[in-house]
Enzyme design. Structure first.
Site, PDB file in Angstrom:
ATOM      1  N   HIS A 183       8.496 -11.788   2.896  1.00 50.82           N
ATOM      2  CA  HIS A 183       9.855 -11.984   3.250  1.00 50.82           C
ATOM      3  C   HIS A 183      10.285 -12.000   4.720  1.00 50.82           C
ATOM      4  CE1 HIS A 183       8.650  -7.637   1.935  1.00 50.82           C
ATOM      5  NE2 HIS A 183       8.896  -7.536   3.280  1.00 50.82           N
ATOM      6  N   ARG A 281      -3.904  -8.120   7.721  1.00 49.11           N
ATOM      7  CA  ARG A 281      -3.330  -7.538   6.453  1.00 49.11           C
ATOM      8  C   ARG A 281      -2.244  -8.353   5.835  1.00 49.11           C
ATOM      9  NH1 ARG A 281       0.645  -4.167   5.049  1.00 49.11           N
ATOM     10  NH2 ARG A 281       0.287  -2.173   3.852  1.00 49.11           N
ATOM     11  N   ASP A 283       0.684  -8.646   3.955  1.00 46.07           N
ATOM     12  CA  ASP A 283       1.457  -7.705   3.211  1.00 46.07           C
ATOM     13  C   ASP A 283       2.199  -8.237   1.864  1.00 46.07           C
ATOM     14  OD1 ASP A 283       3.038  -5.200   3.423  1.00 46.07           O
ATOM     15  OD2 ASP A 283       4.702  -6.403   3.429  1.00 46.07           O
ATOM     16  N   GLU A 325      -2.892  -6.958   0.747  1.00 44.42           N
ATOM     17  CA  GLU A 325      -2.441  -5.608   0.326  1.00 44.42           C
ATOM     18  C   GLU A 325      -1.602  -5.756  -0.984  1.00 44.42           C
ATOM     19  OE1 GLU A 325       0.720  -2.378   0.109  1.00 44.42           O
ATOM     20  OE2 GLU A 325       1.328  -4.627   0.616  1.00 44.42           O
ATOM     21  N   HIS A 394       0.461   4.779   4.862  1.00 46.08           N
ATOM     22  CA  HIS A 394       1.856   5.151   5.515  1.00 46.08           C
ATOM     23  C   HIS A 394       2.747   4.851   4.333  1.00 46.08           C
ATOM     24  CE1 HIS A 394       1.596   0.695   4.663  1.00 46.08           C
ATOM     25  NE2 HIS A 394       2.873   0.787   4.707  1.00 46.08           N
ATOM     26  N   ASP A 395       2.111   4.488   3.066  1.00 48.17           N
ATOM     27  CA  ASP A 395       2.945   4.443   1.867  1.00 48.17           C
ATOM     28  C   ASP A 395       2.746   5.487   0.823  1.00 48.17           C
ATOM     29  OD1 ASP A 395       4.510   1.952   2.232  1.00 48.17           O
ATOM     30  OD2 ASP A 395       2.791   0.681   1.465  1.00 48.17           O
ATOM     31  N   ARG A 519       9.177   8.259   2.596  1.00 45.82           N
ATOM     32  CA  ARG A 519       7.723   7.933   2.911  1.00 45.82           C
ATOM     33  C   ARG A 519       7.659   8.434   4.402  1.00 45.82           C
ATOM     34  NH1 ARG A 519       7.089   1.713   1.516  1.00 45.82           N
ATOM     35  NH2 ARG A 519       9.225   1.806   2.255  1.00 45.82           N
TER      36      ARG A 519
HETATM   37  C1  GLC Z   1       4.078  -3.236   1.669  1.00 48.72           C
HETATM   38  C2  GLC Z   1       4.280  -2.154   2.863  1.00 48.72           C
HETATM   39  C3  GLC Z   1       5.496  -1.353   2.485  1.00 48.72           C
HETATM   40  C4  GLC Z   1       6.633  -2.128   2.405  1.00 48.72           C
HETATM   41  C5  GLC Z   1       6.470  -3.386   1.691  1.00 48.72           C
HETATM   42  C6  GLC Z   1       7.558  -4.325   1.957  1.00 48.72           C
HETATM   43  O1  GLC Z   1       3.799  -2.850   0.456  1.00 48.72           O
HETATM   44  O2  GLC Z   1       2.816  -1.465   2.778  1.00 48.72           O
HETATM   45  O3  GLC Z   1       5.334  -0.284   3.427  1.00 48.72           O
HETATM   46  O4  GLC Z   1       7.737  -1.269   2.268  1.00 48.72           O
HETATM   47  O5  GLC Z   1       5.413  -4.135   1.744  1.00 48.72           O
HETATM   48  O6  GLC Z   1       7.342  -5.189   3.083  1.00 48.72           O
END
Ligand code: GLC
Length: 649
Positions: A183, A281, A283, A325, A394-395, A519
């Site tokens: 996105h 990474r 996402d 991820e 971070h999640d 978070r």
């Molecule tokens: C991934 C990130 C997370 C974010 C999501 C939407 O899962 O680790 O922090 O909110 O993507 O981009």
């Protein structure tokens, strides 16, 4: 099958770009020709039926050539070095840390001043959390990108990143950054133009005139942030349309059925590769393909798209590995490493999210059986790929592993998850944890968990109560959790602050741009004055820092810990102990972890079952030797302790 026309098309494009295919561009050219058919096949699988398919394929070829042409000689030399090493990212020498630049040290240009600190700890791989422009207040920690080419002014400028990348390279530090593929921010130029009515850019997103299609999608799509962003679509008054917004309302999902979107995002990916990024990474890759009537997650075309990206990167900028991820169910995660003819040709690295969550499971219950039940799936990871192993990031911590794994341990999945949620949100009388539930779904009661490593391990409460035993126990838990993720196959990834025992930071509650997302409690602001306490003997900071550092030292010393798919879990002789053995030729290393608050015992026989008959074991952690007794005698593991044992050293 050889395809003359394709070969000619590539030749012509190379000629147009004046490549020296018999000279300095030979490596690139050979790689291109060798992989061209696969590239074309993957492309056709996705875009073959699109009216612009042929035209866009030519642009794809141009994009790949341009990226390689723009690649600095230094990066090309590094590509070749990595090629010689093979799967360089499986090495036991790699130890990572994930950090927010602003919360760690303010700006990108400050990072070099922290290299000594990182070296002292032993970290040589940095994941810099999203750096590119993202509107404040609607940023999702940087995962709502409004410009993929401009560093957010909070962190610095692109030239700063390039400068720092060179310094990292001189210091043998690998770099990872994010590509937010699924996105863009609703403030991205494409989204702005779409809002203004430009059809070309409206086609970059999933935009609908009314609710009829969105309602159909909503029937089968789960909600990702049910509390803060319920539903999967958002009404956009400027253009009177509904946009698909799976994550937050300000994050518009890109429409990858449009090849123009693919090319535009590929250009961004290759641009990042040419910044000298070692691992990209990707996402949320599980979400990149949508289809009515499905969950719109983990769809086959999402994998095809990733494979296509992998091919392009492999041809143009081969030194950059891809991390997917995908935080998804165990049997789904494995597919991100590639299947069938694409085994080990999709993502090179993935997060070991199931293992991470199962460590938290074992820590709460003191029972390792659920963790063990998952290993059958996790062990399927192909050779030549690797995990990111971690305890926190971070999640949030999701509890999405299979019910069957919980049932295999004799628990009721609903009750078991309820216990874990209560335990970590501090709502259980036996719990020492201070955390919170994240994204509670009122319809299903599903929830995930927020909190720092230290707070979830009980340090926050123990400090509040000035409970010395509690402090000791929480530190033991922290180190136990880290140790398991350090000695499993894969790259250990610390989350900044965890090496010092940072507890939850509740200040996010007073910030409008963050208060809707708990978070932020586990995304600390580094206090470098406080961090100096690592030099003060017996301070909490020094105890956790020095133990973490020792874990890293042990990992780097033992090449058996490289990820050569050389791990075998031990038979569970004691439900409190999780143990595995790593093997390299004749060498073995036993790693045993006691997740219980009581001492646990394992018979010497358990070692023999792994096909080794040691008379003595050396523990790298306590630096002690243990004489192996007769089969029915025991090795004792103290509460929350572990051993890293080498036979007959
Ligand atoms: C991934 C990130 C997370 C974010 C999501 C939407 O899962 O680790 O922090 O909110 O993507 O981009």
């Amino acid at each position: 099958m050889y395809q003359y026309t394709l070969h000619q098309q590539i030749n012509k494009a190379c000629e147009y770009h004046q490549l020296d295919i018999a000279g300095i561009d030979q490596f690139f050219y050979t790689r291109f020709i060798a992989n061209a058919l696969t590239l074309q096949k993957l492309y056709i699988e996705i875009y073959g039926d699109h009216p612009a398919a042929v035209a866009k394929f030519s642009i794809l070829i141009e994009t790949i050539i341009a990226a390689n042409k723009n690649r600095k000689d230094a990066h090309k030399a590094r590509d070749r070095e990595k090629e010689k090493q093979g799967t360089w990212f499986t090495s036991n020498q790699m130890v990572g840390m994930s950090l927010y630049v602003d919360r760690f040290c303010n700006t990108i240009l400050e990072l070099p001043n922290r290299i000594d600190y990182l070296k002292k700890l032993g970290v040589n791989f940095l994941h810099l959390m999203p750096l590119f422009e993202s509107p404040s207040g609607e940023s999702d920690g940087g995962y709502a990108v409004s410009n993929f080419r401009k560093i957010d002014a909070r962190f610095g400028a692109l030239a700063d990143l390039q400068h720092v990348q060179t310094i990292f390279q001189e210091n043998n530090i690998y770099l990872m950054i994010d590509m937010v593929l699924n996105h863009t921010s609703h403030q991205h130029e494409w989204a702005r133009k779409a809002k203004a009515g430009e059809k070309i850019y409206q086609d970059f997103y999933y935009l609908y005139n009314d609710r009829s299609i969105p309602d159909e999608f909503d029937k089968t799509m789960p909600e990702i942030f049910p509390e803060s962003a319920p539903g999967n679509f958002t009404y956009i008054p400027q253009c009177n349309k509904w946009a698909m917004t799976v994550f937050h309302q300000y994050q518009w999902d890109l429409n990858f059925t449009n090849p123009a979107v693919f090319i535009a995002m590929l250009e961004n990916i290759l641009f990042y590769a040419n910044l000298g990024v070692d691992i990209l990474r990707i996402d949320a890759p599980a979400f990149i393909w949508k289809q009515l009537g499905t969950s719109c997650q983990n769809l086959p075309k999402a994998h095809t798209l990733l494979r296509l990206i992998k091919q392009c990167v492999h041809i143009a900028t081969p030194g950059m590995a891809l991390l997917g991820e995908a935080i998804v169910a165990p049997k789904e995660i494995m597919k991100y490493f590639g299947t069938d003819e694409f085994v080990a040709k999709e993502c090179d690295v993935a997060y070991n999210a199931t293992q991470m969550a199962l460590q938290w499971d074992a820590l709460a219950t003191g029972d390792t059986r659920v963790m063990l039940a998952a290993q059958h799936h996790l062990m399927q990871k192909p050779l030549g790929t690797t995990w990111i192993n971690y305890t926190r990031c971070h999640d949030d911590i999701g509890l999405g592993y299979d019910n069957s794994m919980i049932e295999a341990a004799g628990y009721n999945p609903y009750e078991h998850r309820k216990f874990l949620k209560d335990y970590y949100s501090g709502n259980h009388s036996m719990s020492t944890a201070s955390g919170a539930l994240f994204s509670v779904n009122p319809k299903t009661q599903d929830a995930r968990i927020s909190g720092t490593l230290a707070s979830l391990c009980g340090l926050e409460k123990a400090l509040l109560l000035n409970d010395i035993t509690g402090i000791d126990q929480s530190i033991a838990k922290i180190i136990l959790m880290q140790a398991q993720s350090f000695f499993l196959g894969g790259i250990p990834m610390l989350f900044y602050g965890d090496e010092l025992g940072y507890t939850n930071d509740y200040s996010y509650q007073n910030d409008e741009g963050k208060s809707y997302d708990n978070r932020w409690m586990h995304r600390p602001l580094m206090d470098w004055d406080k961090n100096k306490l690592i030099e003060t003997k017996n301070s909490i900071e020094s105890r956790i820092f020095s133990a973490t550092k020792r874990l890293i030292q042990i990992r780097k010393k033992l090449s058996i810990l490289s990820d050569q798919k050389n791990i075998r879990w031990l038979t569970p002789h004691n439900i409190h102990i999780a143990g595995f053995v790593r093997t390299a030729g004749k060498d073995k290393l036993y790693c045993l972890f006691n997740f219980s608050k009581k001492a646990a015992y394992i018979t010497w026989y358990a070692f023999k079952e792994a096909g080794c008959f040691p008379t003595e074991l050396y523990d790298y952690w306590t630096e002690q030797k243990y004489k192996v007794g007769s089969d029915h005698e025991y090795l004792v593991i103290e509460p929350y302790q572990f051993y890293i044992l080498e036979p007959n050293k």
